[in-house]
Design an enzyme around this catalytic site. Structure first.
Site, short mmCIF file in Angstrom:
data_model
loop_
_atom_site.label_atom_id
_atom_site.label_comp_id
_atom_site.label_asym_id
_atom_site.label_seq_id
_atom_site.Cartn_x
_atom_site.Cartn_y
_atom_site.Cartn_z
N ARG A 191 0.87 -1.18 0.00
CA ARG A 191 0.00 0.00 0.00
C ARG A 191 0.90 1.22 0.00
NH1 ARG A 191 -3.58 3.14 -1.32
NH2 ARG A 191 -5.41 3.63 -0.05
N GLY A 192 0.90 1.95 -1.10
CA GLY A 192 1.86 3.02 -1.30
C GLY A 192 1.87 4.08 -0.22
N GLU A 193 0.71 4.52 0.19
CA GLU A 193 0.66 5.60 1.16
C GLU A 193 1.13 5.16 2.54
OE1 GLU A 193 -3.91 5.57 2.75
OE2 GLU A 193 -3.58 6.36 0.72
N ASP A 194 1.16 3.82 2.78
CA ASP A 194 1.62 3.31 4.07
C ASP A 194 3.15 3.17 4.11
OD1 ASP A 194 -0.91 3.19 5.03
OD2 ASP A 194 -1.07 0.99 5.04
N THR A 195 3.74 2.56 3.07
CA THR A 195 5.13 2.10 3.21
C THR A 195 6.07 2.49 2.06
OG1 THR A 195 4.64 -0.01 2.12
CG2 THR A 195 4.34 0.08 4.52
N ARG A 196 5.55 3.20 1.04
CA ARG A 196 6.42 3.47 -0.12
C ARG A 196 7.66 4.25 0.30
NH1 ARG A 196 6.05 3.60 -5.62
NH2 ARG A 196 3.82 3.15 -5.61
N GLY A 203 -7.71 3.98 -11.89
CA GLY A 203 -8.90 3.17 -12.11
C GLY A 203 -9.10 2.16 -11.00
N GLU A 220 -4.34 -7.30 -6.85
CA GLU A 220 -2.96 -7.78 -7.01
C GLU A 220 -2.75 -9.09 -6.25
OE1 GLU A 220 -0.01 -3.91 -7.62
OE2 GLU A 220 -0.02 -5.03 -5.74
#
Length: 1097
Positions: free
Chosen positions: A26-31, A59, A93
């Protein structure tokens, strides 16, 4: 049937993956923290990692690019964080990743970053809340259920929980992940070979071996063969196909050398480390290693390859029992020594094969010219070198690479050298097998390589046993190690293996030729003999025909060779002097075409075991045979001046006596009856012998008697029935009219051939009226009563009850029908009824399931034959000049189940038919009135049809004496030729005949040429002959329901230019077919030439 190893997406694409690792997070958590640091560290240690760009996440459904990236990754790392489930993208995913785990055997590693795995598993806490916020009306109930199932499955996988690892230190946590990932991604495909020629068929074969039996069994497969044949390459290719289907895998290469270098304990450690992906333990002893393998791998599904095993202890220490490994495991063993595989079943052993001509040319040309075929100026040399290589991949690769870039002249020099001194790299690999033999077996190997290649095994065995060797044991070992083969009853070696042995002998004394143990090179032999350079070292001497041409030698040239055991002289070598100077140790003397008129009485023959004077000039036998107490084989064949046999009294050890075609021989000494141990006796072709001494019936051990072509021989001794050991009696083309009644007493007789075997030059049959034989011994397996002019009353009534019969030849007789049926002759393989001109009907042949050849040529009155479509083993039918018989070969015949492979009992993939017919049948879908045809194979979609076979129908000049040569061209670049020889004798000429060739395509016809959907295939007769007038091709397919049907191809009627070009490319100026093209020879077969031949015992 287990289909686990059928090649699918996982195995076929495993070596072409784009990424080592796919990161799902999850990008906003751990990127910008944990995942960013993990990605940086993965890249730093060289792991090719896919991390998505935010731009791709647009999308509600994951993009095609991301789906492809997931599929093209070996490992997927899923970072579960607090907001992971709030993203439908992340959840999709995850579903895709788990699909790839199931379908493509992808490795999935979950990381729980500040979340409890139970919340992921049960969808509680933040994960439950996130799922609740996904409205079913937007995502759909089915999609949501897939998410839940995926979260549960992923949480149950073995992974990492940050809270429980390294006390929550992220840097240490990341290092533990890196360590695990490296172990996974380092499990990569092996490098096989740059040019994988000839691998497809053996890979398919071995994968089929693995499919046999229960899916949960532990399978073992052995790959054996001579050094350099490609065992390791094949094992690597199979490993790459299937290794991702196992929980752990290990390829232990070059076990033989590694054991010598490191010991068995280190190999046990390596096996455990590679499969368990850990080095946290050490092995102190072989016994401890065995226990560790059993304990740690007993519940795991593993793939293990042990490459180049050469001792039983290696197998005992690494893979002794199947029970050591988990269900579904596979163990592959490669070895030169087939004996090491004795614990495997026959179906678990694959004997590696040499490349065929087509494959050999491609492999050599790739390495020598970087192309499929040699340039024009190199063709002849290249073909000679390819022939010298004998289909051995090691030799083709080594010599191709060695010669690359050289001029034609340089190639000639190198090839000339190779014939005497093998290439070092080839010698080194092949010699490994020799070095592993004991002294006894090495000596036997060198004797065969230097002197006995192509000789009869029994004669070689007797001779070498008499030399003090244990020959039977040695031959068994050499065969098991693929250094020797048995061809019929002869011993043969691959040319390069033979040359390896000869090079070992050459290196015994590279400069001083006379000090070598064995001499065979013509120039070197001449040098030693003319220079009187021989020594006590010489044990074997081979003098070829050209070595001493025009040279007169004295026996003094042999005087120093006091240990000479084997002397082979081929040709009219003129040797004079005192023959007592020859070695007293001689066991084998072969002097073909000897010019001596008499064998000297002082010839040292006390220890002789084999004496072969074939074709010699001798008129009398001066040697007293009483001194030849050890002689077992005496061959005086073709001694045309020999008038009488010697006195055999005292020759107690003789087992084989050959006197074939001694055209002046009249008298046979009655002492022949004293040869108690004689098993094989032949007078074939002795046209002046008028009678046999009655003492011949005293030969209680005789198994083989040949009196064929003794035209003046009128009778056999009345007591011939006393020869209770007789198995083979060949008595055709003699003057015998009546056989003694005692012939019925030959209870062990298996083969009997009487009557005649020839035609007069004018085509009139030379029948020799023979009184009928009342009854026959019951164990006969081969019976020939040909050209005896027998009627139905003359045929022995008990033929129909001879249940062991495999060959029956009743050709050239006068019966109208057979007075028996075939119901009990279920083993019959060859049935010959040629020239039975009065034969009208035959019993049904439907139960002859083993019949291979049916010969009915010139049965002009035959009107009916039934059961042809039931012959599961048939591969030749000749019905030429059966003018009263309606052509039985319709489309239904070729669609019959009996012709389909694998229902055919005989594994040949073709059937040949000769029939009198001047038209291609109407049911043929592709036909032309021309000597050639070119067509495009039908287009088949979705494997709806599978090519079963093709029927080739040629209309030719009737009884044309020439052979028919055909080019078979597939894909415009691969070429093969088959030649069809008629070998027919006819009572008339003119008209047309049809030659029909059914080819099963479920195997690989034409040396493995692949006929692809929509591809071109062409058949072209040799333009120099002009025999073929019409051609038809009928393609047969299997549909999805197992039914046979035909599909039309597209005939290219404008293919003249195409076929002319092929002809121009592959026929030289003299209309000769080049040697470099592989041949498949076929034609009618005759029992006279192929089945009744001289046997040696």
């Amino acid at each position: 049937m287990n289909t686990q190893f059928v090649v699918g997406e996982s195995s076929s694409s495993s070596s072409h993956l784009s990424y080592d690792v796919f990161l799902s997070f999850r990008g906003e958590d751990t990127r910008k923290n944990f995942t960013g640091h993990l990605y940086f560290r993965l890249c730093q240690v060289g792991v090719n990692t896919f991390i998505d760009d935010e731009e791709l996440r647009k999308g509600d459904v994951i993009s095609i690019e991301l789906e492809k990236a997931i599929e093209q990754s070996r490992v997927a790392i899923v970072v579960f964080s607090k907001n992971y489930a709030s993203s439908s993208w992340c959840l999709d995913e995850l579903v895709k990743i788990l699909d790839c785990k199931q379908r493509l055997k992808q490795i999935v590693l979950p990381i729980f970053y500040d979340v409890d795995p139970s919340q992921v598993r049960k969808q509680t806490g933040s994960f439950g809340e996130a799922l609740a916020k996904h409205k079913e009306r937007l995502v759909g109930a089915e999609r949501k259920e897939k998410w839940k199932a995926a979260l549960t499955e992923a949480a149950n996988l073995s992974g990492w929980d940050l809270r429980n690892v390294a006390d929550g230190h992220e840097s240490k946590f990341i290092e533990s992940i890196i360590k695990q990932v490296l172990q996974e991604v380092n499990q990569t495909p092996l490098d096989v070979t740059h040019y994988p020629i000839g691998l497809d068929s053996p890979i398919e074969h071995i994968l089929l071996l693995m499919q046999s039996g229960c899916e949960h069994e532990v399978r073992m497969v052995g790959i054996c063969g001579v050094g350099g044949i490609g065992k390791t390459t094949l094992a690597k290719a199979i490993y790459n196909r299937i290794f991702l289907q196992f929980g752990g895998s290990c390829f232990l290469s070059d076990v033989r050398s590694k054991v010598e270098e490191l010991g068995l304990v280190k190999l046990q450690e390596k096996l455990l480390h590679q499969i368990l992906k850990t080095k946290e333990f050490e092995v102190d002893s072989v016994a401890e290693g065995v226990n560790l393998i059993k304990a740690r791998l007993g519940s795991q599904k593993v793939l293990i390859v042990l490459d180049d095993v050469d001792h039983r202890s290696q197998l005992e220490s690494l893979t002794r029992e199947r029970s050591w490994f988990g269900s579904g495991s596979v163990i592959i063993i490669t070895t030169r020594d087939e004996h090491l595989l004795y614990g495997l079943t026959t179906s678990e052993i694959y004997r590696a094969k040499l490349l065929n001509d087509n494959e050999a040319q491609q492999l050599f040309s790739y390495h020598a010219f970087n192309s499929l075929s040699p340039p024009h100026e190199y063709v002849e040399l290249a073909q000679n070198i390819i022939k010298y290589s004998g289909g051995l991949p090691l030799a083709l690769v080594t010599l191709g690479s060695h010669l690359q870039g050289g001029s034609v002249e340089e190639w000639r020099y190198e090839f000339k050298k190779l014939r005497t001194i093998p290439h070092f790299d080839i010698q080194k690999i092949l010699r490994i097998s020799f070095d592993g033999l004991d002294d006894n077996t090495q000596s036997v190997f060198l004797d065969i390589a230097c002197a006995f290649h192509g000789c009869y095994e029994d004669e070689v065995t007797k001779t070498l046993n008499a030399c003090g060797f244990y020959c039977e044991s040695a031959i068994v070992t050499l065969v098991k190690r693929h250094l020797l083969q048995r061809d019929q009853r002869r011993l043969v070696m691959h040319d390069l293996v033979r040359d390896m042995g000869r090079e070992i002998v050459r290196m015994e004394s590279p400069r001083d030729l006379g000090k070598r143990s064995r001499l065979f090179n013509p120039q070197e032999v001449c040098d030693v003999l003319q220079g009187n350079k021989g020594s006590e070292n010489v044990e074997v001497l081979v003098i070829e025909r050209q070595a001493l041409k025009g040279v007169n030698l004295s026996t003094k040239a042999f005087q120093k060779m006091i240990n000479l055991r084997v002397l082979i002289i081929d040709g009219e070598s003129h040797i004079g002097g005192d023959f007592e100077l020859l070695s007293k140790e001689l066991r084998w003397l072969s002097w073909k075409d000897c010019p001596l008129k008499c064998i000297p009485s002082n010839f040292p023959a006390e220890k002789l075991v084999v004496l072969n004077m074939q074709g010699s000039n001798i008129q009398e036998f001066g040697l007293n045979l009483q001194y030849c107490r050890n002689l077992k084989t005496l061959d005086l064949s073709y001694c045309k001046r020999l008038r009488s046999t010697p006195n055999f009294r005292g020759l107690r050890s003789l087992e084989t006596l050959w006197l074939d075609y001694c055209s002046s021989l009249k008298k046979i000494h009655p002492s022949i009856g004293s040869l108690d141990r004689l098993t094989s006796l032949s007078f074939g072709g002795c046209k002046k012998i008028m009678d046999l001494p009655s003492s011949i019936c005293q030969l209680k051990s005789l198994e083989y008697l040949d009196i064929r072509d003794c035209l003046l021989l009128q009778t056999l001794p009345d007591d011939i029935g006393d020869m209770q050991s007789l198995i083979y009696l060949f008595a055709f083309d003699t003057g015998i009219k009546q056989f003694p009644r005692s012939i019925e007493m030959l209870i062990n007789l298996e083969e009997l051939h009487v009557g005649s075997q020839c035609l007069e030059a004018n085509g009139i049959f030379s029948r020799r009226r023979l009184h009928h034989i009342e009854s026959l011994p019951i164990f006969i397996s081969e019976l020939g009563l040909s050209y005896c002019d027998f009627s139905e009353a003359d045929i022995p009534m008990d033929i129909g009850s001879l249940s062991n019969l495999t060959i029956l030849d009743l050709s050239g007789n006068s019966f109208l029908h057979l007075p028996f049926d075939f119901s009990e002759l279920t083993l019959l393989m060859y049935l010959y009824l040629r020239d039975c001109q009065n034969l009208e009907t035959l019993p049904s042949v439907s139960n002859l399931e083993n019949l291979k050849i049916l010969e009915l040529m010139n049965c002009e009155k035959l009107v009916k034959i039934t059961g042809l479509d039931k012959l599961h083993s048939i591969w030749m039918i000749n019905m030429l000049n059966c003018t009263s018989l309606q052509n039985p070969f319709n489309e239904g015949f070729f669609r019959a189940q009996a012709l389909s492979y694998p229902s055919r009992k005989d594994q040949k993939n073709e059937l040949r038919i000769f029939v009198e017919c001047n038209e291609i049948p109407d049911w043929f879908s592709n036909k032309v009135t021309a000597p050639s045809i070119c067509l495009t194979m039908p287009t088949v979609h979705n494997n709806e049809y599978k090519l079963l076979g093709m029927v080739l129908w040629f209309v030719c000049d009737f009884f044309h004496p020439c052979n028919v040569h055909f080019y078979v061209t597939v894909a415009d670049i691969k070429h093969s030729i088959f030649e069809w020889s008629s070998h027919t004798n006819a009572s008339r000429s003119g008209g047309k005949e049809s030659r029909v060739y059914y080819i099963c395509c479920l195997q690989k016809p034409f040396d493995g040429l692949k006929m692809k959907v929509g591809g071109k295939i062409a058949f072209k007769e040799d333009a120099a002959k002009g025999i073929v007038k019409k051609i038809g091709i009928h393609l047969l397919y299997l549909d999805q329901h197992g039914n046979v049907t035909s599909l039309p191809a597209i005939v290219d009627h404008s293919s003249t230019h195409y076929l002319q070009r092929l002809t121009a490319e592959h026929i030289d100026d003299n209309n000769n077919i080049p040697n470099e093209l592989p041949h498949v020879r076929s034609g009618t077969e005759d029992i006279n030439s192929s089945l009744i031949k001289r046997a040696k015992f």
